[in-house]
Design an enzyme around this catalytic site. Structure first.
Site, short mmCIF file in Angstrom:
data_model
loop_
_atom_site.label_atom_id
_atom_site.label_comp_id
_atom_site.label_asym_id
_atom_site.label_seq_id
_atom_site.Cartn_x
_atom_site.Cartn_y
_atom_site.Cartn_z
N ARG A 1 -55.76 -65.16 4.51
CA ARG A 1 -55.98 -64.33 3.32
C ARG A 1 -54.65 -63.84 2.77
NH1 ARG A 1 -56.11 -58.96 2.29
NH2 ARG A 1 -56.12 -58.30 4.47
N GLY B 1 -73.35 -50.47 5.87
CA GLY B 1 -71.90 -50.37 5.65
C GLY B 1 -71.59 -49.67 4.34
N ARG C 1 -48.70 -64.27 4.92
CA ARG C 1 -48.66 -63.60 6.23
C ARG C 1 -48.60 -64.55 7.41
NH1 ARG C 1 -53.10 -58.93 4.74
NH2 ARG C 1 -51.71 -57.93 3.26
N LEU D 1 -59.50 -56.21 -0.71
CA LEU D 1 -60.10 -55.15 -1.53
C LEU D 1 -60.73 -55.79 -2.77
CD1 LEU D 1 -57.36 -52.35 -1.32
CD2 LEU D 1 -59.23 -52.83 0.23
N GLY E 1 -68.09 -49.27 3.34
CA GLY E 1 -66.71 -49.52 2.92
C GLY E 1 -66.72 -49.93 1.45
C1 LIG Z 1 -54.41 -50.84 7.92
C2 LIG Z 1 -55.01 -51.77 6.93
C3 LIG Z 1 -54.50 -51.87 5.64
C4 LIG Z 1 -55.06 -52.74 4.72
N1 LIG Z 1 -54.54 -52.81 3.46
C5 LIG Z 1 -55.11 -53.66 2.56
C6 LIG Z 1 -54.60 -53.72 1.23
O1 LIG Z 1 -53.64 -53.05 0.88
N2 LIG Z 1 -55.20 -54.58 0.38
C7 LIG Z 1 -56.27 -55.36 0.72
O2 LIG Z 1 -56.78 -56.10 -0.11
N3 LIG Z 1 -56.78 -55.28 1.97
C8 LIG Z 1 -56.23 -54.45 2.89
N4 LIG Z 1 -56.75 -54.38 4.15
C9 LIG Z 1 -58.01 -55.09 4.45
C10 LIG Z 1 -59.19 -54.28 3.88
O3 LIG Z 1 -58.96 -52.92 4.05
C11 LIG Z 1 -60.51 -54.62 4.53
O4 LIG Z 1 -60.67 -56.00 4.63
C12 LIG Z 1 -61.66 -54.08 3.70
O5 LIG Z 1 -61.46 -52.73 3.42
C13 LIG Z 1 -62.99 -54.28 4.40
O6 LIG Z 1 -63.98 -53.66 3.62
P1 LIG Z 1 -65.50 -53.82 3.97
O7 LIG Z 1 -66.25 -53.01 2.98
O8 LIG Z 1 -65.84 -55.26 4.07
O9 LIG Z 1 -65.67 -53.22 5.44
P2 LIG Z 1 -65.22 -51.78 6.11
O10 LIG Z 1 -64.42 -50.95 5.20
O11 LIG Z 1 -64.69 -52.16 7.42
O12 LIG Z 1 -66.60 -51.08 6.26
C14 LIG Z 1 -67.52 -51.41 7.27
C15 LIG Z 1 -68.70 -50.48 7.17
O13 LIG Z 1 -69.73 -50.97 8.01
C16 LIG Z 1 -70.23 -49.94 8.82
N5 LIG Z 1 -70.72 -50.56 10.04
C17 LIG Z 1 -70.09 -51.44 10.84
N6 LIG Z 1 -70.91 -51.83 11.82
C18 LIG Z 1 -72.07 -51.18 11.63
C19 LIG Z 1 -73.31 -51.17 12.31
N7 LIG Z 1 -73.54 -51.94 13.37
N8 LIG Z 1 -74.29 -50.34 11.86
C20 LIG Z 1 -74.09 -49.56 10.76
N9 LIG Z 1 -72.95 -49.56 10.06
C21 LIG Z 1 -71.95 -50.36 10.51
C22 LIG Z 1 -69.08 -48.98 9.00
O14 LIG Z 1 -69.59 -47.70 9.30
C23 LIG Z 1 -68.44 -49.05 7.62
O15 LIG Z 1 -69.11 -48.17 6.76
C24 LIG Z 1 -56.17 -53.53 5.09
C25 LIG Z 1 -56.68 -53.45 6.38
C26 LIG Z 1 -56.09 -52.59 7.31
C27 LIG Z 1 -56.61 -52.59 8.70
#
Ligand SMILES: Cc1cc2nc3c(=O)[nH]c(=O)nc-3n(C[C@H](O)[C@H](O)[C@H](O)COP(=O)(O)OP(=O)(O)OC[C@H]3O[C@@H](n4cnc5c(N)ncnc54)[C@H](O)[C@@H]3O)c2cc1C
Length: 637
Positions: A435, A40, A330, A441, A42
């Site tokens: 949440r 991942g 929310r 973030l 993100g």
């Molecule tokens: C529209 C929207 C707006 C938002 N706005 C906010 C905000 O303003 N403030 C806030 O705090 N939160 C916000 N959120 C929530 C926040 O964006 C997410 O919770 C957060 O970005 C998740 O980050 P992460 O790194 O955990 O996962 P993600 O960003 O979802 O990254 C997941 C990663 O895992 C990889 N991956 C997944 N499955 C596999 C697999 N099987 N094999 C290999 N790679 C895989 C993907 O390729 C990706 O790179 C928002 C969410 C949405 C949907």
């Protein structure tokens, strides 16, 4: 198995400091002897990979997209919380901690949340140093705005593109390490299994999504940062590629799944407008800083909003929650929107929408100011709906947005499978049953930049180093099982498309395990999911080959996992005979229709253990204790 959260002893404000001191260290020269896999890219994965590599570890990073910077985090709009107290409006680490525990309806671990509040300020410093263009106030300090569940302004933002800017920061740090040779980047790879050797996570099996080849990768530890599972509902605000597969496969290898029924419904999304829709669009919570939510006072009033006079409007959030007004959390805002629509006061063609109105803010501050704050969101809204929100109120309705449940982790962010760490939305750790906005973030970056880099060292230094290569029989077995599953899916050649199954599953989940739940509905959903899953394995049509670029196959694998995981969600929702946060069982509500917790019997984390195919999962409990924030009925009045 007794769940040990490994919460350090001592006063809450000193736990993290003390723990960092007590954790074993890997000496700088030895770090290069350890390989770490991060799945991942993100905010959680990008920040973890960059930081681990900067420390000297050899990192292999994987993602399903063509570039790490396309992770779903890029979609985040509104902002990121931190307790800097720049506006001098009464914020503190303690207040952020308090708000987050209360916002989560007292179903999160106090020690984790306190640490999150503590490191929140470091995140902002780090991001500013990376050049993230946060909005600034007239004096040059970083500007803040308000988000739900808080009476202070603590949300840092970059217009409505905060996630994008933060991800570009993490991505730059990551690419610096790619270029330094410390991170090996594997885009377009889907992790399909965790490989366990002598009870420790020692690698992964992935599918190369371009040519279909299965690959084996070994390491001394594995870190999952694979995001949330909101797409189990088919329609959600999540990116189309968001999935549960990595976490679910880890669950099947011994990592417990915690609180799977905790999902977040976001109150301000563009309503569903047709049966062919595959995605829902969020209108950021930041809009509730200036937008006022209302419905016609009389049910069935279908006049256009401009023709409804003030005296015939009900600003129901301001009326019911005078202290927090439109900025209630929310779960509260979503339930109230549903309640108004159930009373026949919903607006728009379907009656499943409420107004979010900027007329007063535009009159007060001028269109320019509103455009500066939210211009890109207004533009997005207009593009999708063909309505101009500067002239007419937006129409919004709740939609699936985030998942608080995830793989169970201890204070070190390690799952019940030793050597497997879980970060960001993929773990369950900090948000309890609901949440607060702008805290995902914060958590993803806290985990990746500031928590894991210490705790993984403790694991590596405290565990005898076992040189495992991909020739180990465990890798062979894993690859064989993955290949067999793919072959089985391709061989079915049935009549229904993967998306059709996914849509049906989503409908079941939304109707029975969504915003409001009943025991009867959940029991029915469980049967329906089992039947649908049975049909999937006999009647799904997956065209194309395995050894090729095949998006239908990718989706089929993810939907197959959703079909199993959905049942776990329902089982979890049935076990939790109370309402809390986003889990609203209609049987348990206060006179005011708020969620009614049962602290005597359910003040715990529910963690589920996989016991075998077609076997019921085993239930484990991590009791939660609240020593610093008093357990009470949440009130935002
Ligand atoms: C529209 C929207 C707006 C938002 N706005 C906010 C905000 O303003 N403030 C806030 O705090 N939160 C916000 N959120 C929530 C926040 O964006 C997410 O919770 C957060 O970005 C998740 O980050 P992460 O790194 O955990 O996962 P993600 O960003 O979802 O990254 C997941 C990663 O895992 C990889 N991956 C997944 N499955 C596999 C697999 N099987 N094999 C290999 N790679 C895989 C993907 O390729 C990706 O790179 C928002 C969410 C949405 C949907």
């Amino acid at each position: 198995m007794a769940l040990d959260a490994k919460i350090p002893a001592g006063p809450i404000s000193q736990k993290w400091d003390r723990h960092r001191f007590e954790l074993k260290l890997v000496n700088p020269a030895n770090k290069r002897k350890f390989d770490i896999i991060v799945v991942g890219t993100g905010l959680a994965g990008g920040s973890a990979s960059a930081t681990l590599a900067e420390l000297g570890y050899n990192v292999k990073t994987f993602c399903v997209q063509d570039s790490p910077r396309r992770a779903h985090s890029i979609a985040a709009q509104g902002g990121i919380n931190a307790a800097k107290n720049y506006p001098n409006d009464g914020d503190s680490i303690w207040r952020l901690f308090y708000d987050t525990v209360k916002g989560g309806d007292f179903r999160a671990r106090e020690a984790n949340v306190y640490r999150l509040a503590q490191v929140s300020n470091d995140i902002i410093d780090q991001c500013v140093a990376q050049g993230i263009p946060f909005a600034r106030d007239y004096g040059g300090l970083l500007a803040n705005r308000s988000f739900g569940g808080a009476q202070v302004s603590r949300t840092f933002y970059a217009r409505g593109q905060t996630g994008q800017q933060l991800l570009l920061g993490a991505y730059s740090a990551l690419m610096r390490q790619v270029s330094a040779g410390k991170v090996q980047m594997f885009p377009r790879r889907e992790m399909l299994d965790v490989v366990v050797v002598n009870g420790h996570a020692k690698g992964i099996t992935v599918r190369n999504l371009i040519n279909g080849e299965l690959e084996r990768h070994a390491a001394d530890a594995v870190v999952l940062c694979t995001g949330g599972y909101g797409n189990v509902f088919f329609l959600s605000t999540n990116a189309m590629a968001s999935n549960v597969s990595a976490a679910f496969r880890a669950y099947k290898r011994g990592a417990f799944f915690a609180n799977p029924c905790y999902t977040q419904i976001h109150p301000t999304c563009i309503p569903v407008h047709g049966t062919y829709q595959s995605k829902l669009t969020l209108m950021s919570e930041s809009l509730r800083n200036d937008g006022r939510v209302w419905v016609p006072r009389n049910s069935g009033d279908k006049r256009p909003p401009q023709q409804i006079p003030e005296s015939e409007r009900d600003y129901y959030l301001e009326r019911k929650y005078p202290s927090f007004g439109n900025l209630v959390p929310r779960d509260v805002a979503s339930r109230n929107a549903k309640e108004q629509c159930d009373l026949g006061k919903g607006v728009g063609e379907t009656g499943l929408a409420v107004f979010l109105d900027f007329a007063d803010a535009i009159k007060r501050d001028g269109r320019d100011i509103i455009e500066k704050k939210y211009g890109n969101l207004f533009q997005m809204y207009e593009k999708i709906t063909a309505d101009n929100p500067y002239q007419t109120p937006m129409m919004i309705y709740p939609a699936i947005h985030y998942t608080m449940g995830g793989l169970w982790v201890d204070y070190n962010l390690m799952s019940t499978l030793p050597g497997l760490f879980v970060l960001g939305e993929a773990n369950f750790s900090d948000h309890g049953a609901n949440r607060l906005g702008a805290s995902a973030l914060m958590q993803g970056l806290a985990d990746g930049y500031f928590v894991l880099p210490y705790t993984i060292g403790g694991y590596l230094a405290g565990t005898p180093k076992a040189a495992v290569t991909t020739n180990h029989p465990a890798f062979e077995k894993s690859e064989k099982q993955v290949a067999e599953r793919i072959a089985r899916m391709l061989a079915i050649n049935g009549k229904r498309t993967v998306d059709d199954f996914h849509k049906t599953l989503g409908r079941i989940m939304w109707d029975f395990c969504g915003m409001a739940r009943t025991n009867e509905g959940l029991a029915m959903a469980q049967r329906m999911i089992q039947e649908l899953r049975e049909e999937f394995w006999h009647n799904v049509k997956v065209p194309g080959q395995g050894g090729d670029f095949n998006q239908s196959l990718e989706r089929a694998g993810r939907v197959a996992d959703f079909l199993e995981f959905a049942e776990l969600m329902v089982i979890d929702a049935l076990e939790r005979q109370e309402s809390c946060g986003g889990h609203f069982n209609e049987r348990f509500q206060t006179e005011d229709n708020e969620a009614l917790r049962d602290d005597d019997n359910f003040c715990h984390v529910a963690a589920w253990e996989f016991t075998g195919e077609r076997q019921p999962p085993a239930f484990h409990k991590e009791p939660l204790s609240f020593e610093h924030v008093q357990l009470s009925q949440r009130s935002y009045k």
